[in-house]
Design an enzyme around this catalytic site. Structure first.
Site, PDB file in Angstrom:
ATOM      1  N   LYS A  51       0.742  -2.289  -4.182  1.00  0.00           N
ATOM      2  CA  LYS A  51      -0.174  -2.285  -3.044  1.00  0.00           C
ATOM      3  C   LYS A  51       0.543  -2.891  -1.849  1.00  0.00           C
ATOM      4  CE  LYS A  51      -4.810  -3.283  -1.488  1.00  0.00           C
ATOM      5  NZ  LYS A  51      -4.303  -3.335  -0.088  1.00  0.00           N
ATOM      6  N   ASP A  64       1.019  -4.153   1.941  1.00  0.00           N
ATOM      7  CA  ASP A  64       0.168  -4.868   2.894  1.00  0.00           C
ATOM      8  C   ASP A  64       0.300  -4.206   4.263  1.00  0.00           C
ATOM      9  OD1 ASP A  64      -1.583  -6.694   3.854  1.00  0.00           O
ATOM     10  OD2 ASP A  64      -0.277  -8.437   3.662  1.00  0.00           O
ATOM     11  N   GLU A 119       1.324  -8.058  -2.426  1.00  0.00           N
ATOM     12  CA  GLU A 119      -0.126  -8.174  -2.366  1.00  0.00           C
ATOM     13  C   GLU A 119      -0.808  -7.874  -3.693  1.00  0.00           C
ATOM     14  OE1 GLU A 119      -3.803  -6.735   0.536  1.00  0.00           O
ATOM     15  OE2 GLU A 119      -1.971  -5.579   0.456  1.00  0.00           O
TER      16      GLU A 119
END
Length: 301
Positions: free
Chosen positions: A20, A22, A160
């Protein structure tokens, strides 16, 4: 297509895991020319011209006439890690100059293929769309088997988190689907800015803290105030943005303590926090920055 927050699924063999990043979502359109758009259709092409140049060179070697790729716009820090702070310094620049492009470059990281040479791929399973995307060699970061230890690896690297995607899931634009689950190491949430507490001491004459809210069926609900995570420059920029939005009455449907300055709830920000309290207040919020890619109506409980 949007992910729901949660934990890693129990049937992990049926999922693929992605890092994931950011950043902010964007669609890359190639059809004669190259265009970059945000989640709600805003044209990002002039905002991030380095993407256009880089991706156009890549697309020229793809042997395709038209393509739509879903991905993330990311700013990397000198250590090679995504930096939302660096990205924010580009978000509101509509026509960045050469110096900005050199000092704060943005990278487009593809992760899904939606159209290819006029053929919609939305109903194909995720694994097949990713296979076609990898064949294009468009610079997509890899995805990993659901049983891998990617979540632990991203924690160690200060990233993240991960997104778990069902391998057999189609793509449903505009939907927040349980087929995609985002698992974060850091708790963050979007909030709507409804006003500010006037500053004292070093912050006298400006913003002391921002008043945060989220929308419910009864309107904008107050969820606390945030006074940390700001630089002096960020507070100055926020004041310049909020002052023209000032209104006489509170935009919150519930009473808010203290004497405050109220604003039209047009701006969305992001905060990190430790937990929600029983009375729906954010505990220990820290400001992460504005989210111009979000609209206030999306910010709900």
């Amino acid at each position: 297509m949007l992910a729901v927050p949660g934990e890693l699924p129990k049937d992990r063999a049926g999922y693929g895991l992605e890092v994931k990043w950011d950043g902010i979502r964007a669609l890359l359109h190639l059809d004669g020319g190259l265009r970059l758009t945000g989640r709600h259709g805003a044209d990002y092409t002039r905002r991030y011209p380095e993407i256009s140049v880089r991706e156009a060179k890549t697309a020229a070697g793809l042997g395709v006439k038209s393509v739509v790729i879903d991905g993330e716009l990311v700013a990397f820090d000198p250590r090679g890690r995504p930096s939302f702070t660096r990205l924010q310094r580009r978000m509101n620049l509509t026509d960045p100059g050469p110096a900005v492009l050199r000092l704060r470059p943005i990278t487009f990281l593809p992760f899904d293929l939606l159209y290819l040479d006029g053929t919609p791929l939305l109903d194909l399973p995720y694994r097949d769309r990713r296979g076609l995307l990898d064949e294009l060699d468009a610079g997509a970061p890899p995805y990993f088997p659901g049983e891998s230890d990617l979540l632990a690896a991203t924690r160690e690297q200060g990233l993240e988190g991960v997104v778990a995607k069902r391998l057999d899931s189609p793509y449903r634009p505009g939907e927040r689907s349980p087929w995609w689950v985002k698992v974060k190491h850091l708790r963050t949430t979007e909030v709507v800015v409804g006003g500010w507490k006037p500053g004292k001491g070093r912050r006298a004459g400006g913003i002391g803290s921002l008043l945060m809210g989220v929308f419910t069926g009864e309107g904008l609900r107050y969820v606390g105030h945030v006074g940390t995570g700001f630089t002096d420059a960020a507070l100055g920029e926020l004041y310049a943005l909020l002052a023209p939005l000032e209104i006489r009455h509170s935009p919150f449907g519930d009473p808010v303590p203290w004497r405050n300055r109220w604003v039209r709830p047009d701006l969305v920000g992001e905060v990190a926090y430790t937990m929600w309290t029983d009375d729906l207040r954010l505990r220990h919020p820290v400001w992460r920055g504005l989210r111009p890619d979000k609209i206030p109506a999306e910010v709900t409980l």
